[in-house]
Design a protein around this motif. Structure first.
Motif, PDB file in Angstrom:
ATOM      1  N   GLY A   1       5.643   3.028 -12.879  1.00  0.00           N
ATOM      2  CA  GLY A   1       5.509   1.447 -12.914  1.00  0.00           C
ATOM      3  C   GLY A   1       6.035   0.580 -11.460  1.00  0.00           C
ATOM      4  O   GLY A   1       5.667  -0.382 -11.485  1.00  0.00           O
ATOM      5  N   LEU A   2       6.699   1.581 -10.837  1.00  0.00           N
ATOM      6  CA  LEU A   2       7.251   0.955  -9.637  1.00  0.00           C
ATOM      7  C   LEU A   2       6.472   0.739  -8.618  1.00  0.00           C
ATOM      8  O   LEU A   2       5.135   1.706  -8.530  1.00  0.00           O
ATOM      9  CB  LEU A   2       8.669   1.849  -9.002  1.00  0.00           C
ATOM     10  CG  LEU A   2       9.994   1.581  -9.847  1.00  0.00           C
ATOM     11  CD1 LEU A   2      10.813   2.346  -9.181  1.00  0.00           C
ATOM     12  CD2 LEU A   2      10.202   0.063 -10.127  1.00  0.00           C
ATOM     13  N   PRO A   3       6.265   0.030  -7.573  1.00  0.00           N
ATOM     14  CA  PRO A   3       5.248  -0.151  -6.531  1.00  0.00           C
ATOM     15  C   PRO A   3       5.104   1.295  -5.675  1.00  0.00           C
ATOM     16  O   PRO A   3       6.086   2.009  -5.761  1.00  0.00           O
ATOM     17  CB  PRO A   3       5.749  -1.089  -5.466  1.00  0.00           C
ATOM     18  CG  PRO A   3       6.588  -2.002  -6.352  1.00  0.00           C
ATOM     19  CD  PRO A   3       7.166  -1.328  -7.485  1.00  0.00           C
TER      20      PRO A   3
ATOM     21  N   ALA B   1      -2.117   5.647   2.638  1.00  0.00           N
ATOM     22  CA  ALA B   1      -0.648   5.387   2.982  1.00  0.00           C
ATOM     23  C   ALA B   1      -0.191   6.530   3.892  1.00  0.00           C
ATOM     24  O   ALA B   1       0.795   6.557   4.708  1.00  0.00           O
ATOM     25  CB  ALA B   1       0.658   5.150   1.942  1.00  0.00           C
ATOM     26  N   ILE B   2      -0.721   7.845   3.393  1.00  0.00           N
ATOM     27  CA  ILE B   2      -0.028   9.032   4.163  1.00  0.00           C
ATOM     28  C   ILE B   2      -1.551   9.798   4.491  1.00  0.00           C
ATOM     29  O   ILE B   2      -2.677   9.461   4.077  1.00  0.00           O
ATOM     30  CB  ILE B   2       0.693  10.139   3.567  1.00  0.00           C
ATOM     31  CG1 ILE B   2      -0.254  10.392   2.185  1.00  0.00           C
ATOM     32  CG2 ILE B   2       1.970   9.385   3.149  1.00  0.00           C
ATOM     33  CD1 ILE B   2       0.841  11.680   1.510  1.00  0.00           C
ATOM     34  N   LEU B   3      -1.377  10.719   5.613  1.00  0.00           N
ATOM     35  CA  LEU B   3      -2.530  11.337   6.098  1.00  0.00           C
ATOM     36  C   LEU B   3      -2.939  12.360   5.048  1.00  0.00           C
ATOM     37  O   LEU B   3      -2.088  13.167   4.456  1.00  0.00           O
ATOM     38  CB  LEU B   3      -2.382  12.021   7.309  1.00  0.00           C
ATOM     39  CG  LEU B   3      -2.226  10.949   8.585  1.00  0.00           C
ATOM     40  CD1 LEU B   3      -1.834  11.754   9.700  1.00  0.00           C
ATOM     41  CD2 LEU B   3      -3.658  10.235   8.757  1.00  0.00           C
ATOM     42  N   PRO B   4      -4.239  12.931   4.983  1.00  0.00           N
ATOM     43  CA  PRO B   4      -4.495  14.037   4.143  1.00  0.00           C
ATOM     44  C   PRO B   4      -3.898  15.128   4.461  1.00  0.00           C
ATOM     45  O   PRO B   4      -3.618  16.079   3.588  1.00  0.00           O
ATOM     46  CB  PRO B   4      -6.253  14.215   4.071  1.00  0.00           C
ATOM     47  CG  PRO B   4      -6.599  12.615   4.559  1.00  0.00           C
ATOM     48  CD  PRO B   4      -5.406  12.011   5.291  1.00  0.00           C
ATOM     49  N   ASP B   5      -3.585  15.326   5.661  1.00  0.00           N
ATOM     50  CA  ASP B   5      -3.003  16.681   6.045  1.00  0.00           C
ATOM     51  C   ASP B   5      -1.494  16.935   5.284  1.00  0.00           C
ATOM     52  O   ASP B   5      -1.356  17.892   4.855  1.00  0.00           O
ATOM     53  CB  ASP B   5      -2.575  16.680   7.484  1.00  0.00           C
ATOM     54  CG  ASP B   5      -3.632  16.369   8.401  1.00  0.00           C
ATOM     55  OD1 ASP B   5      -4.574  16.072   7.886  1.00  0.00           O
ATOM     56  OD2 ASP B   5      -3.774  16.781   9.663  1.00  0.00           O
TER      57      ASP B   5
ATOM     58  N   MET C   1       0.817  -1.385  -0.017  1.00  0.00           N
ATOM     59  CA  MET C   1       0.172   0.004   0.017  1.00  0.00           C
ATOM     60  C   MET C   1       0.926   1.294   0.178  1.00  0.00           C
ATOM     61  O   MET C   1       0.332   2.334  -0.261  1.00  0.00           O
ATOM     62  CB  MET C   1      -0.905  -0.126   1.203  1.00  0.00           C
ATOM     63  CG  MET C   1      -1.818  -1.122   1.191  1.00  0.00           C
ATOM     64  SD  MET C   1      -2.514  -1.280   2.990  1.00  0.00           S
ATOM     65  CE  MET C   1      -3.670   0.146   2.865  1.00  0.00           C
ATOM     66  N   GLY C   2       2.205   1.217   0.469  1.00  0.00           N
ATOM     67  CA  GLY C   2       2.986   2.206   0.485  1.00  0.00           C
ATOM     68  C   GLY C   2       3.133   2.868   1.796  1.00  0.00           C
ATOM     69  O   GLY C   2       3.528   4.023   2.017  1.00  0.00           O
ATOM     70  N   ALA C   3       2.468   2.364   2.725  1.00  0.00           N
ATOM     71  CA  ALA C   3       2.428   2.905   4.126  1.00  0.00           C
ATOM     72  C   ALA C   3       3.599   2.382   4.814  1.00  0.00           C
ATOM     73  O   ALA C   3       3.744   1.501   5.663  1.00  0.00           O
ATOM     74  CB  ALA C   3       1.302   1.864   4.859  1.00  0.00           C
TER      75      ALA C   3
ATOM     76  N   TYR D   1       7.420   6.943  -2.023  1.00  0.00           N
ATOM     77  CA  TYR D   1       7.875   7.524  -0.835  1.00  0.00           C
ATOM     78  C   TYR D   1       9.290   8.355  -0.930  1.00  0.00           C
ATOM     79  O   TYR D   1       9.077   9.594  -0.193  1.00  0.00           O
ATOM     80  CB  TYR D   1       7.868   6.588   0.413  1.00  0.00           C
ATOM     81  CG  TYR D   1       7.659   7.179   1.771  1.00  0.00           C
ATOM     82  CD1 TYR D   1       8.653   7.606   2.499  1.00  0.00           C
ATOM     83  CD2 TYR D   1       6.320   6.831   2.550  1.00  0.00           C
ATOM     84  CE1 TYR D   1       8.481   8.590   3.697  1.00  0.00           C
ATOM     85  CE2 TYR D   1       6.200   7.451   3.748  1.00  0.00           C
ATOM     86  CZ  TYR D   1       7.377   8.231   4.551  1.00  0.00           C
ATOM     87  OH  TYR D   1       6.856   8.683   5.606  1.00  0.00           O
ATOM     88  N   ALA D   2      10.081   7.896  -1.584  1.00  0.00           N
ATOM     89  CA  ALA D   2      11.518   8.691  -1.800  1.00  0.00           C
ATOM     90  C   ALA D   2      11.237  10.035  -2.268  1.00  0.00           C
ATOM     91  O   ALA D   2      11.892  10.621  -2.096  1.00  0.00           O
ATOM     92  CB  ALA D   2      12.157   7.725  -2.922  1.00  0.00           C
ATOM     93  N   ASP D   3      10.078  10.269  -2.941  1.00  0.00           N
ATOM     94  CA  ASP D   3       9.918  11.429  -3.597  1.00  0.00           C
ATOM     95  C   ASP D   3       9.278  12.504  -2.819  1.00  0.00           C
ATOM     96  O   ASP D   3       8.978  13.645  -3.160  1.00  0.00           O
ATOM     97  CB  ASP D   3       9.056  11.481  -4.914  1.00  0.00           C
ATOM     98  CG  ASP D   3      10.052  11.204  -6.274  1.00  0.00           C
ATOM     99  OD1 ASP D   3      11.048  11.361  -6.187  1.00  0.00           O
ATOM    100  OD2 ASP D   3       9.235  11.204  -7.351  1.00  0.00           O
ATOM    101  N   LEU D   4       8.849  12.180  -1.562  1.00  0.00           N
ATOM    102  CA  LEU D   4       8.478  13.025  -0.387  1.00  0.00           C
ATOM    103  C   LEU D   4       9.594  13.787   0.224  1.00  0.00           C
ATOM    104  O   LEU D   4       9.069  14.930   0.673  1.00  0.00           O
ATOM    105  CB  LEU D   4       7.686  12.334   0.580  1.00  0.00           C
ATOM    106  CG  LEU D   4       6.349  11.700   0.046  1.00  0.00           C
ATOM    107  CD1 LEU D   4       5.763  10.806   1.432  1.00  0.00           C
ATOM    108  CD2 LEU D   4       5.215  12.525  -0.492  1.00  0.00           C
TER     109      LEU D   4
END
Length: 505
Positions: free
Chosen positions: A269-271, A300-304, A141-143, A276-279
């Motif tokens: 195309g990556l999972p 996976a992340i909060l809307p905030d 999920m990316g969490a 997350y690395a781009d955050l």
């Protein structure tokens, strides 16, 4: 989905991103090869063969990892026997087969399930099959923050746990801590490349080069890994050489080393977890927003976090993501000014922008509870009601809205007062039955009778995985399971989401 086979595996879609099991380091699928650290030989301490030395192991404690969680029952509300009377193997299989892009209320609930601290299945073993499946679902999920917290609670001292913790640490930019742990306990290193990477990061270039040579000699480092590691250890030697080919299977370690040598890999195309690395704040603003949008869709992340990025600075372009930035910023400005006219003008535009990228739910979670206090135009009032019904305050929204603002069924679902509700529409009829009178189908009813609750709930989530596009009878029976187990809040939020986001006829 066929009702006669509610537990069937989801067919693999070649257009979907790779699952977590396709990208985690080799430790996920293979017993890690022993990494031997060799002291300087004494005069009588010379090896006479190339066989692997015997490694002595000691038990790592009697705790069953399948019981580890970070959310107590007082928070989750799940029954104490939610996992304990089910099969760990079957639960793990269902989790692997379950899609990671569930409707948002179900995705949120799945995350809670994955983080719950509960007694383990009776057949739970030291293999921690359920625990690892829970972690892998969070990763899919990316969490990553949630997965890292779960892994940290377990203690990343076992190879299978450490391998996942190492991967997560790489993707969230905490490789220094992971490498320190690995170098302090080399036996848990998931792969030779991981050890070489950490030796180099620690400044022990000679040991890293020696380990690379040893790994090549023993045949435990592939040609592609060797090429990448060689460039990572001494990039100057390869100045002017062609770029390395893109690997067939990209692990977090490969992803990180490609960045380090100046040949970053595309996230396309990556999972989800790679997004997350781009955050990171070192990335461009557009890349950070795109990553946040992708991760917000799977909760996976909060809307905030997403809306803080939308309003971080002034956009310098238009089209695509910038249109959403402009719409959110204009709406935010009106909301901060408590200007009903401005909110009325900009709320519908903001909702349309979010709806176009399947982020209406995130918008509603972030803003929905704030909107019913302003006198708005009819069009904006309707959008505010929609947002409120998709927020956590859905029942309060339904009770506060005038009778003519929202359809009667929406209000009835939100307040749980469906006793007199009827509809000829297939989806609406299914929702009414699922929340009131319907009984689970025999296969799931049998699980409930045996108190195999986790298996029953996962089967219900599978039935409703397509959201409003699910077969109405699947929706009915999926909601009936949640209702029978007292998971009324999840059932009503799911039903509202289906009603509010169903395709226009």
């Amino acid at each position: 989905m066929c009702l006669c086979a509610p537990f069937a595996a989801v067919a693999q879609d070649t257009d979907r991103p790779l699952s977590a099991i396709d990208w985690l380091s080799d430790v996920v699928r293979e017993v890690p090869k022993p990494i031997i650290t060799q002291p300087k030989p004494k005069t009588d301490d010379v090896a006479t063969s190339a066989s692997v030395v015997t490694v002595t192991t000691t038990p790592l404690g009697q705790i069953k990892l399948d019981s580890v969680g970070i959310l107590p029952r007082s928070t989750t509300g799940l029954p104490v026997d939610f996992w304990s009377t089910s099969s760990a193997k079957e639960l793990a299989r269902q989790l692997r087969d379950l899609r990671s892009d569930l409707p948002p209320p179900l995705s949120e609930f799945l995350t809670v399930m994955m983080l719950a601290e509960l007694p383990p299945p009776a057949d739970s073993t030291g293999g921690a099959e359920l625990f690892l499946a829970r972690v892998d679902k969070l990763l899919e999920m990316g969490a990553l923050d949630q997965a890292q917290a779960l892994l940290a609670r377990a203690g990343p001292t076992r190879p299978a746990v450490f391998g996942r913790w190492f991967d997560v640490s790489l993707l969230i930019g905490q490789e220094a801590q992971a490498c320190r742990s690995m170098l302090q306990n080399p036996a848990i290193a998931p792969t030779y490349p991981a050890r070489i990477f950490c030796l180099a990061r620690a400044g022990d270039w000679d040991a890293a080069a020696l380990t690379l040579g040893t790994g090549g000699t023993l045949g435990v480092i592939s040609k592609k890994e060797d090429d990448l590691l060689a460039r990572f250890l001494d990039p100057d030697l390869f100045e002017g050489e062609p770029l390395l080919p893109i690997p067939d299977r990209i692990t977090p370690l490969m992803f990180k080393m490609h960045e380090a040598i100046g040949e970053p890999l595309s996230l396309g195309g990556l999972p989800h977890a790679f997004a997350y690395a781009d955050l990171a704040e070192t990335r461009g603003w557009k890349a950070r927003i795109s990553a946040a949008e992708r991760l917000a869709r799977t909760n996976a992340i909060l809307p905030d976090q997403l809306f803080a990025l939308y309003t971080e600075r002034t956009q310098a372009a238009s089209g695509g993501v910038w249109d959403r930035v402009e719409a959110i910023q204009a709406f935010e400005t009106a909301l901060e000014a408590k200007d009903p006219n401005g909110i009325s003008a900009h709320l519908p535009k903001a909702m349309r922008a979010m709806r176009s990228v399947s982020l209406e739910h995130a918008f509603s979670r972030h803003y929905g509870a704030q909107l019913n206090k302003y006198p708005l135009t009819p069009a904006a009032t309707f959008e505010a009601a929609r947002a409120g019904l998709m927020s956590k305050d859905y029942e309060a929204t339904a009770n506060a809205e005038p009778q003519e603002t929202i359809p009667t069924l929406w209000r009835s679902v939100a307040t749980g007062q469906l006793e007199t509700s009827v509809s000829d529409d297939p989806l609406e009829a299914a929702i009414i039955a699922g929340l009131t009178t319907s009984e689970p189908i025999p296969q799931i009813a049998s699980l409930l009778e045996k108190r195999r609750l986790g298996e029953a709930v996962l089967a219900a989530l599978e039935l409703m995985a397509d959201g409003p596009r699910s077969d109405p009878s699947d929706v009915e029976h999926g909601l009936s399971v949640l209702s029978h187990l007292g998971l009324e809040d999840v059932a009503r939020q799911t039903a509202l989401h289906m009603l509010l986001t169903r395709p226009s006829s």
